[in-house]
Every structure is written in structure tokens, then in C-alpha cells.
Design a protein around this motif. Structure first.
Motif, mmCIF file in Angstrom:
data_model
loop_
_atom_site.group_PDB
_atom_site.id
_atom_site.type_symbol
_atom_site.label_atom_id
_atom_site.label_comp_id
_atom_site.label_asym_id
_atom_site.label_seq_id
_atom_site.Cartn_x
_atom_site.Cartn_y
_atom_site.Cartn_z
ATOM 1 N N PRO A 279 0.797 -1.235 0.000
ATOM 2 C CA PRO A 279 0.000 0.000 0.000
ATOM 3 C C PRO A 279 0.822 1.274 0.000
ATOM 4 O O PRO A 279 0.373 2.296 -0.532
ATOM 5 N N GLU A 280 2.040 1.245 0.562
ATOM 6 C CA GLU A 280 2.856 2.454 0.569
ATOM 7 C C GLU A 280 3.464 2.758 -0.796
ATOM 8 O O GLU A 280 3.990 3.855 -1.018
ATOM 9 N N ARG A 281 3.402 1.787 -1.716
ATOM 10 C CA ARG A 281 3.927 2.000 -3.073
ATOM 11 C C ARG A 281 2.856 2.508 -4.031
ATOM 12 O O ARG A 281 3.173 2.913 -5.154
ATOM 13 N N MET A 282 1.591 2.465 -3.618
ATOM 14 C CA MET A 282 0.500 2.954 -4.449
ATOM 15 C C MET A 282 0.226 4.428 -4.156
ATOM 16 O O MET A 282 0.432 4.903 -3.039
ATOM 17 N N ARG A 283 -0.253 5.154 -5.166
ATOM 18 C CA ARG A 283 -0.551 6.574 -5.041
ATOM 19 C C ARG A 283 -1.933 6.870 -5.612
ATOM 20 O O ARG A 283 -2.390 6.202 -6.534
ATOM 21 N N LEU A 284 -2.565 7.896 -5.060
ATOM 22 C CA LEU A 284 -3.802 8.399 -5.632
ATOM 23 C C LEU A 284 -3.448 9.372 -6.745
ATOM 24 O O LEU A 284 -2.655 10.297 -6.541
ATOM 25 N N GLY A 285 -4.007 9.143 -7.937
ATOM 26 C CA GLY A 285 -3.680 9.961 -9.096
ATOM 27 C C GLY A 285 -3.052 9.116 -10.180
ATOM 28 O O GLY A 285 -2.481 8.053 -9.922
ATOM 29 N N ALA A 286 -3.160 9.589 -11.405
ATOM 30 C CA ALA A 286 -2.618 8.859 -12.548
ATOM 31 C C ALA A 286 -1.099 8.870 -12.511
ATOM 32 O O ALA A 286 -0.477 9.852 -12.097
ATOM 33 N N GLY A 287 -0.513 7.761 -12.942
ATOM 34 C CA GLY A 287 0.936 7.673 -13.007
ATOM 35 C C GLY A 287 1.450 8.036 -14.388
ATOM 36 O O GLY A 287 0.697 8.057 -15.366
ATOM 37 N N GLY A 288 2.735 8.305 -14.475
ATOM 38 C CA GLY A 288 3.346 8.642 -15.749
ATOM 39 C C GLY A 288 3.896 7.414 -16.446
ATOM 40 O O GLY A 288 3.448 6.287 -16.215
ATOM 41 N N ALA A 289 4.889 7.633 -17.285
ATOM 42 C CA ALA A 289 5.521 6.528 -18.010
ATOM 43 C C ALA A 289 6.133 5.552 -17.013
ATOM 44 O O ALA A 289 6.663 5.940 -15.975
ATOM 45 N N GLY A 290 6.035 4.257 -17.339
ATOM 46 C CA GLY A 290 6.580 3.234 -16.458
ATOM 47 C C GLY A 290 5.699 2.937 -15.274
ATOM 48 O O GLY A 290 6.160 2.353 -14.289
ATOM 49 N N SER A 291 4.431 3.349 -15.339
ATOM 50 C CA SER A 291 3.512 3.122 -14.233
ATOM 51 C C SER A 291 2.256 2.410 -14.718
ATOM 52 O O SER A 291 1.941 2.399 -15.903
ATOM 53 N N ASN A 292 1.546 1.818 -13.771
ATOM 54 C CA ASN A 292 0.211 1.282 -13.997
ATOM 55 C C ASN A 292 -0.803 2.232 -13.371
ATOM 56 O O ASN A 292 -0.556 2.786 -12.305
ATOM 57 N N THR A 293 -1.937 2.419 -14.035
ATOM 58 C CA THR A 293 -3.003 3.251 -13.496
ATOM 59 C C THR A 293 -4.336 2.542 -13.679
ATOM 60 O O THR A 293 -4.632 2.039 -14.764
ATOM 61 N N LEU A 294 -5.128 2.486 -12.596
ATOM 62 C CA LEU A 294 -6.453 1.884 -12.647
ATOM 63 C C LEU A 294 -7.475 2.848 -12.054
ATOM 64 O O LEU A 294 -7.194 3.525 -11.065
ATOM 65 N N SER A 295 -8.654 2.871 -12.653
ATOM 66 C CA SER A 295 -9.757 3.655 -12.099
ATOM 67 C C SER A 295 -10.416 2.865 -10.977
ATOM 68 O O SER A 295 -10.492 1.631 -11.029
ATOM 69 N N ALA A 296 -10.888 3.595 -9.953
ATOM 70 C CA ALA A 296 -11.460 2.922 -8.793
ATOM 71 C C ALA A 296 -12.437 3.841 -8.086
ATOM 72 O O ALA A 296 -12.506 5.051 -8.348
ATOM 73 N N THR A 297 -13.192 3.258 -7.176
ATOM 74 C CA THR A 297 -14.092 3.996 -6.295
ATOM 75 C C THR A 297 -13.628 3.800 -4.858
ATOM 76 O O THR A 297 -13.343 2.675 -4.432
ATOM 77 N N VAL A 298 -13.538 4.890 -4.100
ATOM 78 C CA VAL A 298 -13.156 4.811 -2.698
ATOM 79 C C VAL A 298 -14.297 4.165 -1.910
ATOM 80 O O VAL A 298 -15.449 4.595 -1.993
ATOM 81 N N THR A 299 -13.966 3.119 -1.152
ATOM 82 C CA THR A 299 -14.984 2.451 -0.329
ATOM 83 C C THR A 299 -14.896 2.835 1.143
ATOM 84 O O THR A 299 -15.880 2.750 1.867
ATOM 85 N N ASP A 300 -13.713 3.269 1.588
ATOM 86 C CA ASP A 300 -13.566 3.685 2.983
ATOM 87 C C ASP A 300 -12.244 4.416 3.141
ATOM 88 O O ASP A 300 -11.291 4.188 2.370
ATOM 89 N N VAL A 301 -12.178 5.306 4.126
ATOM 90 C CA VAL A 301 -10.940 6.004 4.478
ATOM 91 C C VAL A 301 -10.752 5.847 5.983
ATOM 92 O O VAL A 301 -11.616 6.240 6.765
ATOM 93 N N VAL A 302 -9.629 5.247 6.386
ATOM 94 C CA VAL A 302 -9.359 4.962 7.792
ATOM 95 C C VAL A 302 -8.204 5.833 8.263
ATOM 96 O O VAL A 302 -7.086 5.731 7.744
ATOM 97 N N TYR A 303 -8.486 6.695 9.238
ATOM 98 C CA TYR A 303 -7.451 7.568 9.790
ATOM 99 C C TYR A 303 -6.569 6.774 10.740
ATOM 100 O O TYR A 303 -7.054 6.130 11.673
ATOM 101 N N GLN A 304 -5.236 6.808 10.526
ATOM 102 C CA GLN A 304 -4.314 6.060 11.369
ATOM 103 C C GLN A 304 -3.137 6.911 11.827
ATOM 104 O O GLN A 304 -2.013 6.430 11.944
ATOM 105 N N GLY A 305 -3.427 8.174 12.103
ATOM 106 C CA GLY A 305 -2.402 9.045 12.648
ATOM 107 C C GLY A 305 -1.486 9.599 11.576
ATOM 108 O O GLY A 305 -1.803 10.597 10.923
#
Length: 359
Positions: A279-305
Motif C-alpha cells: 500500500p505504501e507504493r501505491m498513489r492516488l492519481g494517474a501515473g506517468g511513463a513506467g507506471s500502472n493506473t487503474l480507475s477505482a471507487t473509494v470504499t472507505d478512508v481509515v485515519y491512522q495518525g
């Protein structure tokens, strides 16, 4: 100071345990090599064979077949008291009618150590676990963390060649458990002897271990350093048990993983496999060259400090999670793009069995 020998090496060869009436072995031909002075953790879900393996090393379970070598001596048929191993249990196993000092002294008196020497060793052992002023207290007068410190002192006071610890922190709350993790790491460093530690807590294993053996169905799935297991797992089982992951299963051909609903760039050998992305290697937003990008829907956001865990459902199927440290303003129901560099994914052997659930 307490006299501590150089840590002994422990090796099991085709170690097997079959319980009466069982369909499959609880431990199935396990080959494990613990180096002298090493902190080795046996990690796995309930029923994976890790505790049974430790109990056979300790002598509390009989061996169906195979060998247990302490350095070059086969101890598989020796009684526990002749193996020169210290043992720490989750339940502390202190004698309730004895003081802390008397509990620590017990293994020395069983070995007929002189009275003055017993007093010296007990005093030093209690000081080493920061209980020097609590020697005259009964277990009922001590906190859970203090009782476990007494159990640790009792296990090393007679200078064993190795320490075996069976989920010793499992009964403690999170804050106390983390505090005692530091104590155990310090003791291992100061005593210089071999530690074999059983847990089902992945974070605990990563924090304490020189190496980790991941158990599954009575066998060892992978052995390696914490970094090796986390960064380069050999199977989907290891990847999903040790840390959070987003997993895409499919067939890899020429650097493209076909999941049936998406084409993802991945580095690995052709064939059926799973692509694991932490999960720390994934980012919100489209990636550039050499990246994979998938469309998704947010199902939950968990605050962890220090970060937020953003859970998503991909349009192409499946779910994933992003460790967001940028404070992105997203909420459940939002449409997002999720991206990661091709080099951030690890291709592993797929598995047809369910992903492991921690005990």
C-alpha cells in the motif's frame, strides 16, 4: 555478571509430528537452521505448525521422525531438563506461592547451584530485567509485564545455550507489548545467545527478528530477513500474511499481466502468477511513463495518525488499499485513479487456497 555461553546453533532435519488420529502431519518434514546467536522467529497462522515445532525443540512434544541438533548433538530423544534450553511461555507459568526471586532461583536450585551463587545470579538476572527492587513480591503483586520479566529472568538465569519463547507477549496490551518487545531485543543483544521466538503477530516478527521462518500447513513456506520477506516474498501466501498487499492474479506474457479485465505492466517470468503491490507504493492519481493506473471507487478512508488507509474497489474488479501520507481530500464514494510504478510490484507464485488470516 551472568555467565552466558556463545549461542548454540539449532538445526531440524526432516522434523515431523503426526498426532494420533490426524489426517495430515502437524509438522511435515521441516528443515530449519537457526544460526548461533541469531534471533529466529517462527511466524504463521494458528495450526501452521510453528508452536508444535518449538515444543519438539523444547522436548514438550515427542518427535514422530527426524532430528533436532543443538550444535552437533541430536537432542530429539533427550528429556527437556537435559537439553540446556530456556523456555518462556505466554502464560508466564510462575509458581504463585514463590516470590519473584524464588521463581528465578528455581532452575538454579534444581541444578544444585551453591546458595551464594544462586543469590548472586538471581540478583543480576532481576537487575537485567529492571526488577531488582521487586524480588520479594509474589506474582499476584506484580503486573502482567513484570510477571513476564520474571519469566524471562528465570529462563536465562542458568545460562542456557538457547532461549525458546512461545508467544510470550500475546497476553499483554498493545502498549505494554511494544515496550517488552524492546526489552526482549535488548536482552538478546546483551545475553548473546540464540533466541527462537514464536508469534502470529507480523509487526512483532518484523521488529524483532534477524530472520523469520513463515509456516504454512506444517511446512516452511519461506525463510529470510524481515526485509527479504516483505520486499521479495516467494508466494502469495507470504505476501498476504506478512503485511498488507493489493494482489492481482493472472497470466504474465512479455511483461504484461492479463487479469482477464485489465492489462498491467509487471516484471517477471511468463506464466500464471500474482502481482503484489504494497500500500505504501501505491498513489492516488494517474501515473506517468513506467507506471500502472487503474480507475477505482473509494470504499472507505481509515485515519491512522501518520497516514490514512484508503480502501478502493477497482473498476476492473478486485479491491486494494493506498497508504496516503499526502492528506488527499477523498471520501467514500469518490472516484479516483490509483497508480504505482511497474518496479513497485512483485510477481509471486499464485495460490489456489484462501489467503491466510492471522490468528
Amino acid at each position: 555478571m551472568l555467565e552466558t555461553p556463545t549461542g548454540a546453533g539449532i538445526r531440524t532435519e526432516a522434523l515431523t509430528k503426526v498426532f494420533k488420529g490426524a489426517v495430515a502431519p502437524a509438522v511435515d518434514a521441516v528443515d530449519l537452521h537457526v544460526r548461533p546467536g541469531e534471533f529466529m522467529t517462527l511466524l504463521g497462522p494458528s495450526g501452521s505448525g510453528k508452536t508444535t515445532t518449538l515444543n519438539m525443540i523444547a522436548g514438550f512434544e515427542t518427535v514422530t521422525s527426524g532430528r533436532i541438533l543443538l550444535d552437533d548433538t541430536d537432542i530429539a530423544r533427550l528429556p527437556p531438563y537435559r537439553r540446556d534450553l530456556g523456555m518462556v511461555f505466554q502464560s508466564y507459568a510462575l509458581f504463585p506461592h514463590m516470590t519473584a526471586a524464588e521463581n528465578v532461583a528455581f532452575p538454579l536450585r534444581r541444578r544444585r547451584v551453591g546458595k551464594a551463587e544462586v543469590a548472586r545470579r538471581v540478583r543480576e538476572a532481576l537487575e537485567l530485567v529492571h526488577l531488582g527492587e521487586h524480588g520479594d513480591r509474589l506474582p499476584a503483586q506484580l503486573s502482567g509485564g513484570q510477571q513476564q520479566r520474571v519469566a524471562l529472568a528465570r529462563a536465562f538465569v542458568f545460562s542456557p545455550r538457547a532461549m525458546l519463547l512461545d508467544e510470550p507477549l500475546g497476553a499483554l496490551d498493545k502498549k505494554l507489548r511494544e515496550s517488552l518487545q524492546l526489552e526482549i531485543a535488548r536482552l538478546h543483544s546483551e545475553l548473546g545467545i540464540t533466541f527462537v521466538f514464536v508469534t502470529h503477530d507480523q509487526e512483532e516478527a518484523l521488529a524483532l527478528s534477524d530472520r523469520i521462518a513463515v509456516f504454512r500447513d506444517g511446512r516452511i513456506e519461506q525463510v529470510g530477513t524481515p526485509a527479504e520477506l516483505y520486499e521479495t516474498p516467494v508466494s502469495r501466501f507470504v505476501a498476504t500474511f506478512l503485511g498488507d498487499s493489493t494482489v492481482f492474479a493472472g497470466t504474465l506474457r512479455g511483461g504484461l499481466l492479463d487479469t482477464g479485465t485489465a492489462q498491467l505492466h509487471a516484471d517477471g517470468d511468463d506464466g500464471g502468477c500474482a502481482l503484489v503491490v504494497r500500500p505504501e507504493r501505491m498513489r492516488l492519481g494517474a501515473g506517468g511513463a513506467g507506471s500502472n493506473t487503474l480507475s477505482a471507487t473509494v470504499t472507505d478512508v481509515v485515519y491512522q495518525g501518520a497516514f490514512r488507509r484508503v480502501l478502493v474497489a477497482f473498476d476492473a474488479g478486485g479491491t486494494g488499499q493506498v497508504r496516503d501520507t499526502d492528506g488527499s481530500a477523498v471520501a467514500a464514494g469518490d472516484r479516483v485513479e490509483v497508480s504505482w510504478p511497474t518496479t513497485a510490484g512483485v510477481v509471486v507464485a499464485d495460490s489456489t487456497v484462501a489467503e491466510p488470516v492471522p490468528a
